[in-house]
Design an enzyme around this catalytic site. Structure first.
Site, PDB file in Angstrom:
ATOM      1  N   GLU A 137      -4.630   2.731  -4.368  1.00  0.00           N
ATOM      2  CA  GLU A 137      -2.937   2.606  -4.206  1.00  0.00           C
ATOM      3  C   GLU A 137      -2.725   1.345  -3.561  1.00  0.00           C
ATOM      4  O   GLU A 137      -1.623   1.042  -3.027  1.00  0.00           O
ATOM      5  CB  GLU A 137      -2.585   3.882  -3.165  1.00  0.00           C
ATOM      6  CG  GLU A 137      -2.961   3.423  -1.935  1.00  0.00           C
ATOM      7  CD  GLU A 137      -4.408   4.267  -1.507  1.00  0.00           C
ATOM      8  OE1 GLU A 137      -4.726   4.446  -0.422  1.00  0.00           O
ATOM      9  OE2 GLU A 137      -5.288   4.029  -2.446  1.00  0.00           O
TER      10      GLU A 137
ATOM     11  N   ASP B  56       0.846  -1.056   0.023  1.00  0.00           N
ATOM     12  CA  ASP B  56       0.004   0.168  -0.290  1.00  0.00           C
ATOM     13  C   ASP B  56       0.882   1.328  -0.180  1.00  0.00           C
ATOM     14  O   ASP B  56       1.939   1.415   0.864  1.00  0.00           O
ATOM     15  CB  ASP B  56      -0.943  -0.002   1.218  1.00  0.00           C
ATOM     16  CG  ASP B  56      -1.836   1.027   1.262  1.00  0.00           C
ATOM     17  OD1 ASP B  56      -3.036   0.794   0.543  1.00  0.00           O
ATOM     18  OD2 ASP B  56      -1.510   2.123   1.684  1.00  0.00           O
ATOM     19  N   ILE B  57       0.691   2.155  -1.052  1.00  0.00           N
ATOM     20  CA  ILE B  57       1.465   3.347  -1.089  1.00  0.00           C
ATOM     21  C   ILE B  57       1.107   4.298   0.159  1.00  0.00           C
ATOM     22  O   ILE B  57       0.034   4.415   0.403  1.00  0.00           O
ATOM     23  CB  ILE B  57       1.000   4.161  -2.499  1.00  0.00           C
ATOM     24  CG1 ILE B  57       1.698   3.110  -3.625  1.00  0.00           C
ATOM     25  CG2 ILE B  57       1.987   5.421  -2.495  1.00  0.00           C
ATOM     26  CD1 ILE B  57       1.047   3.717  -4.953  1.00  0.00           C
TER      27      ILE B  57
END
Length: 358
Positions: free
Chosen positions: A277, A234-235
């Site tokens: 994301e 996950d960004i």
């Protein structure tokens, strides 16, 4: 195949000619025999009538006078084509055919069985000659008709072959068109498949495709008693970046992020965007410790990504959760465990890798 068909046709025509020829021969022979029988019958009738006439005129005579000779001959010519009378020689009585002529040798006796004269009659077989000519003409007509039939059949066969060749060419062209259409449809289907299974922005597998492929991979690994690891990514702070710099920059980050990871993965490793994301990687035949190291390498690689924006540069990081297939029964269970590790990484400061390893 065409040659066999033509050979069969020729065989049929030859057989037809042979059968027709045999038929004509037997017809000719039967006709001639019939006409000969009719003429013989007619000849016998003529002899009977002629003798009846002689009996009425000369049976009681002991001899024939000179003036009667011409009368007898004239009477004979009423029944036969030619007659000759002999008053001296007595010969055998018989009938025979010579050069298409029926010849009768007759001895005429008076009532006392004394020889009076000998008659030779000739009857020309004109009826038989006419019959032969008729049969010849008929046979010629049949042969001409048969020849014309064969010629017409051969011409028709050639036309049929030509039509068949043209039809085969059309079928060949249609088949090529059909094959071309099939190939085009296959290309379209591949494109549709890619559209249905590929994330439009990052050009990696979408959520549906990722779960389909990883589920199949999990079953395969289970059968071989291997191991499968999942990395959830996950960004960090992506929502804040989107709000601050806009969706265009956000999309650029997603593309660069996905390309950076895709470049270092092997062919059998599955990489997909699950949404927003959030990304995931499936690593077959990779234990938890190895998967942790891979995740750590990716994390460091992402740290080095630089996004150029107007008047500044933007750096990004990501958090990772790693889990494996040990003691699990489905791909969903592995992903759920990896997701829990991801949230743990988020809680503990982000930009880190977490797994059940100490």
């Amino acid at each position: 195949m065409k040659k066999i068909f033509i050979d069969k046709s020729l065989t049929f025509f030859i057989l037809l000619i042979v059968i027709t020829s045999v038929f004509l021969y037997f017809s000719y022979d039967f006709s001639i025999t019939t006409y000969n029988r009719i003429e013989n019958k007619q000849n016998n009738k003529n002899i009977e009538n002629f003798l009846y006439l002689l009996d009425n005129e000369y049976k009681n005579l002991s001899s024939i006078k000179e003036e009667s000779k011409n009368n007898i001959k004239n009477e004979c010519l009423r029944f036969f084509d030619d007659c000759s009378i002999n008053f001296e020689n007595k010969t055998e009585v018989f009938t025979y055919i010579e050069n298409f002529t029926i010849i009768n040798e007759l001895n005429y006796l008076n009532i006392k069985n004394n020889f009076l004269f000998h008659i030779q009659t000739k009857t020309y077989q004109e009826l038989t000659k006419e019959a032969k000519n008729s049969i010849k003409i008929f046979s010629l007509i049949v042969i001409i008709i048969l020849t014309l039939t064969i010629l017409i059949s051969i011409t028709f066969q050639k036309q049929l072959n030509k039509v068949n060749e043209e039809l085969e060419e059309k079928v060949f062209d249609r088949t090529n068109q059909y094959n071309h259409t099939i190939k085009e449809l296959e290309k379209v289907n591949l494109k549709l498949y890619d559209l249905a299974h590929t994330d439009y922005l990052t050009q990696i597998k979408n959520r549906r495709s990722f779960f389909l492929h990883t589920s199949a991979l999990f079953k395969k690994v289970q059968k071989s008693k291997g191991i499968l690891s999942i990395i959830m990514i996950d960004i960090d702070n992506f929502k804040s970046i989107n709000d601050t710099y806009g969706h265009e920059i956000g999309d650029k980050i997603l593309k660069v992020f996905a390309n950076s990871i895709k470049e270092i993965l092997y062919k059998d490793e599955i990489f997909g965007r699950l949404g927003g994301e959030e990304f995931a990687i499936a690593l077959p035949h990779t234990n938890l410790e190895e998967a942790f190291k891979i995740a750590e390498n990716i994390r460091k690689r992402i740290e080095r990504i630089v996004i150029n924006i107007p008047s500044s540069k933007l750096f990004i990081t990501a958090s990772f959760g790693v889990s494996d297939s040990i003691n699990t029964h489905s791909i969903d269970e592995i992903i759920k465990n990896a997701d829990l590790m991801l949230y743990d990484a988020k809680r503990k400061g982000k930009n880190r890798v977490r797994s059940r390893l100490p």
